[in-house]
Design a protein around this motif. Structure first.
Motif, PDB file in Angstrom:
ATOM      1  N   GLY A  23       0.801  -1.227   0.000  1.00  0.00           N
ATOM      2  CA  GLY A  23       0.000   0.000   0.000  1.00  0.00           C
ATOM      3  C   GLY A  23       0.831   1.272   0.000  1.00  0.00           C
ATOM      4  O   GLY A  23       0.333   2.340  -0.326  1.00  0.00           O
ATOM      5  N   ASN A  24       2.114   1.183   0.411  1.00  0.00           N
ATOM      6  CA  ASN A  24       2.893   2.429   0.506  1.00  0.00           C
ATOM      7  C   ASN A  24       4.049   2.473  -0.479  1.00  0.00           C
ATOM      8  O   ASN A  24       4.930   3.318  -0.371  1.00  0.00           O
ATOM      9  CB  ASN A  24       3.394   2.643   1.942  1.00  0.00           C
ATOM     10  N   GLY A  25       4.043   1.520  -1.412  1.00  0.00           N
ATOM     11  CA  GLY A  25       4.960   1.647  -2.541  1.00  0.00           C
ATOM     12  C   GLY A  25       6.414   1.301  -2.288  1.00  0.00           C
ATOM     13  O   GLY A  25       7.284   1.799  -2.996  1.00  0.00           O
ATOM     14  N   ASP A  26       6.702   0.433  -1.304  1.00  0.00           N
ATOM     15  CA  ASP A  26       8.097   0.027  -1.114  1.00  0.00           C
ATOM     16  C   ASP A  26       8.362  -1.410  -1.569  1.00  0.00           C
ATOM     17  O   ASP A  26       9.433  -1.960  -1.326  1.00  0.00           O
ATOM     18  CB  ASP A  26       8.519   0.203   0.354  1.00  0.00           C
ATOM     19  N   GLY A  27       7.367  -2.018  -2.198  1.00  0.00           N
ATOM     20  CA  GLY A  27       7.584  -3.373  -2.721  1.00  0.00           C
ATOM     21  C   GLY A  27       7.285  -4.476  -1.725  1.00  0.00           C
ATOM     22  O   GLY A  27       7.496  -5.660  -2.019  1.00  0.00           O
ATOM     23  N   GLY A  29       4.331  -6.036   0.950  1.00  0.00           N
ATOM     24  CA  GLY A  29       2.920  -6.024   1.331  1.00  0.00           C
ATOM     25  C   GLY A  29       2.758  -5.429   2.728  1.00  0.00           C
ATOM     26  O   GLY A  29       3.682  -5.486   3.553  1.00  0.00           O
ATOM     27  N   ASP A  30       1.609  -4.847   3.020  1.00  0.00           N
ATOM     28  CA  ASP A  30       1.438  -4.155   4.300  1.00  0.00           C
ATOM     29  C   ASP A  30      -0.042  -3.959   4.623  1.00  0.00           C
ATOM     30  O   ASP A  30      -0.920  -4.309   3.823  1.00  0.00           O
ATOM     31  CB  ASP A  30       2.174  -2.803   4.264  1.00  0.00           C
ATOM     32  N   LEU A  31      -0.279  -3.362   5.790  1.00  0.00           N
ATOM     33  CA  LEU A  31      -1.669  -3.171   6.236  1.00  0.00           C
ATOM     34  C   LEU A  31      -2.400  -2.080   5.460  1.00  0.00           C
ATOM     35  O   LEU A  31      -3.623  -2.108   5.353  1.00  0.00           O
ATOM     36  CB  LEU A  31      -1.694  -2.856   7.743  1.00  0.00           C
TER      37      LEU A  31
HETATM   38 CA    CA Z   1       4.716  -1.625   1.636  1.00  0.00          CA
END
Ligand code: CA
Ligand code: GLC
Length: 565
Positions: A23-27, A29-31
């Protein structure tokens, strides 16, 4: 607290956070990615989410090595975004269960860091420290001959205190000493922390391993690789400890538990899950049906054997009937993708739907693993450097060390690695499969087949695997017989057909699965004339009826679900 056993109507979706959605564009996966996809998850018709570990962790075993039980791994978010996910899930009628990993912590956990500094440290006894011996040259030798399931020996030496710690899994996963009441109090505290925040229960990681046989003797019976296992699998105090967690914590909340139980048999499972005053877990993840193409572990492969699969399914359906509740799954983060194992990549769409029907109508609570609902398949690893998992790395190292040919070892890794199920979820045909933004490198290579296999494409196709899952889950929730009915298997000796019925007063259901690349003829079971039932689900456009000779023709990987009322 009076228990309404809501989990009996539940269908869970498992999220392995690192590969679900960035979701925050660092490659990674996340909440935030989960927040974006809550509507999608709800659209499947599931009623709950199981999160594989989200906690702070150095990721030696991708979160199953926890360094802080009460905080979210910064790569995945923080407690605020977790609370948003939890509220968003609840608002959509989705319960949330967390992974409770208390057989071991990370070696980076502050308890362990303290524990290894001195024998007198108050945290020393949080872990399983033992004195070893000396060999002829005076080098330290481990306390016994146990093997780690993930990485070499089960013991690691700590020179500072001249002792060894036990790690049944990787070196970075020291086993907690559950015999220490202070450790059990910590577990209670962790449970309360999450339950008080509003989570609805736990999936309890290798919970049947938490009690080790006293004295921890060397194991001269088991083959190297699994020495020691029989001394901690279903160990002496496991029931007592789970009773404590139940009485002091779980029974005060409207929550559910599912315990992971490698190698468990029905006789050993029932004392945990039989409904009644002694029950300590609501259900268990069992493993027999995950060994239909291997011997005990994916790393000892055998040809797929449908009779083994059916035998395992039916055994658990029968043995728990009227006594205990099943957890149903055919995929998770620890095994290769099921289409590539038990199905057929050549008939991917048909076989993925058939596999769904093969388990979703059994009695129990189903779990669907991320990507399973679009029929994701295994990927291909060209070299071991492309395979991040500690257990695959270990398998590779051991086999190379014993002189095996690299190409053979890589063939085995390609067959057995659990990394196959950990490639990023394929959301669209865009670059990086829509898992993370274009131009960003995903933490783990996307399966190159994402151009054809992805959620967006599946949303478009009325007959997609995704929409089949939706229909099957909706049907399961609509029909009381799926929750209540008894289970009956037909055609038990067939190597192609898996046929089972669910029966109750006034409603019956028949599931037919042709596990074959070819047509198979079936004589319908007595009382289940297809022309008298209502075909509620199938994976071909039409459903030819019984021929004049009495046989029903079933096409490759065809499945049908009939309801009789
Ligand atoms: Ca991320
Ligand atoms: C369980 C988890 C697996 C993990 C292991 C050690 O089997 O499902 O992913 O590696 O426990 O925690």
């Amino acid at each position: 607290m009076e228990r309404n056993r809501w989990y009996k109507d539940a269908v869970f979706y498992q999220i392995w956070p690192r590969s679900f959605k960035d979701g925050n564009g660092d490659g990674i996966g996340d909440l935030w990615g989960v927040l974006e996809k809550l509507d999608y998850i709800a659209s499947l018709g599931v009623t709950g989410i199981w999160f594989s570990p989200l906690y702070v962790s150095p990721q030696a075993d991708y979160g199953y090595d926890i360094a802080d039980y009460k905080a979210i791994n910064p790569e995945y978010g923080d407690l605020d975004v977790f609370q948003q996910v939890l509220d968003g899930a609840h608002a959509r009628g989705l319960r949330v269960i967390m992974d409770l990993v208390v057989n071991h912590t990370s070696s980076e956990h502050p308890w362990f860091k303290e524990s290894r500094t001195s024998r007198d440290n108050p945290y020393h006894d949080y872990y399983i420290w033992r004195d070893g011996g000396r060999d002829r040259e005076g080098n330290p030798t481990p306390p016994n001959n146990w093997d780690s399931l993930f990485e070499g020996r089960a013991w690691e030496y700590e020179p500072a205190i001249d002792q060894w710690y036990l790690h049944v899994f990787a070196k970075g996963q020291p086993d907690l000493n559950m015999d220490n009441p202070a450790v059990r109090a910590e577990v209670e505290d962790i449970m309360r922390f999450w339950l008080d925040m509003g989570v609805d229960g736990f999936r309890e990681d290798v919970i049947t391993f938490i009690s080790k046989v006293e004295g921890m003797p060397s194991d001269h019976l088991m083959v190297p690789g699994a020495r020691g296992l029989r001394f901690y699998e279903n160990g002496p105090h496991v029931h007592e400890y789970l009773e404590q967690f139940r009485d002091n914590v779980l029974s005060h909340y409207d929550c559910m538990t599912v315990g992971e139980a490698p190698m468990i048999t029905p006789d050993k499972a029932l004392p945990f899950i039989e409904e009644g005053p002694n029950q300590t877990l609501d259900m268990m993840f069992t493993f027999e049906h995950m060994c239909a193409d291997c011997l005990f572990t994916d790393y000892v492969p055998l040809p797929f054997n449908l009779r083994k699969l059916k035998g395992a399914f039916s055994k658990w359906q029968k043995e728990l009937d009227g006594k205990a509740w099943n957890a149903l799954y055919i995929e998770n983060h620890d095994h290769p993708r099921v289409v590539s194992r038990y199905g057929s990549e050549a008939y991917r769409v048909e076989s993925a739907k058939l596999l769904a029907a093969s388990y979703l109508f059994q009695k129990g609570t189903p779990f669907v693993y991320q990507g399973q609902e679009i029929g994701m398949t295994n990927t291909h690893f060209g070299s071991i450097d492309e395979v991040p998992d500690v257990s695959a790395q270990n398998q590779y190292r051991n086999r190379m060390a014993s002189g095996a040919k690299e190409s053979d070892v890589m063939a085995l890794i390609n067959r057995a690695a659990r990394d196959h199920s950990r490639t990023p979820v394929q959301w669209s045909a865009e670059e990086n499969a829509g898992f993370c933004p274009a131009g960003v490198e995903p933490w783990f290579a996307v399966n190159p087949n994402y151009h054809g296999i992805n959620v967006a494409a599946a949303e478009e196709g009325e007959d997609s695997i995704l929409n089949f899952y939706r229909k099957a889950i909706a049907l399961r929730r609509e029909l009381p017989v799926v929750r209540e009915g008894s289970y009956k298997e037909f055609k038990r000796v067939s190597n192609e057909l898996y046929v089972y019925a669910r029966e109750m007063e006034g409603q019956r259901l028949l599931v037919i699965c042709n596990f074959a690349d070819h047509e198979t003829l079936m004589r319908p079971p007595a009382g289940y004339d297809p022309s008298l039932g209502e075909l509620r689900l199938g994976n071909y456009d039409d459903a030819p009826g019984t021929r004049p000779d009495g046989f029903l023709p079933l096409r490759p990987w065809e499945c049908r679900v009939y309801v009789y009322e």
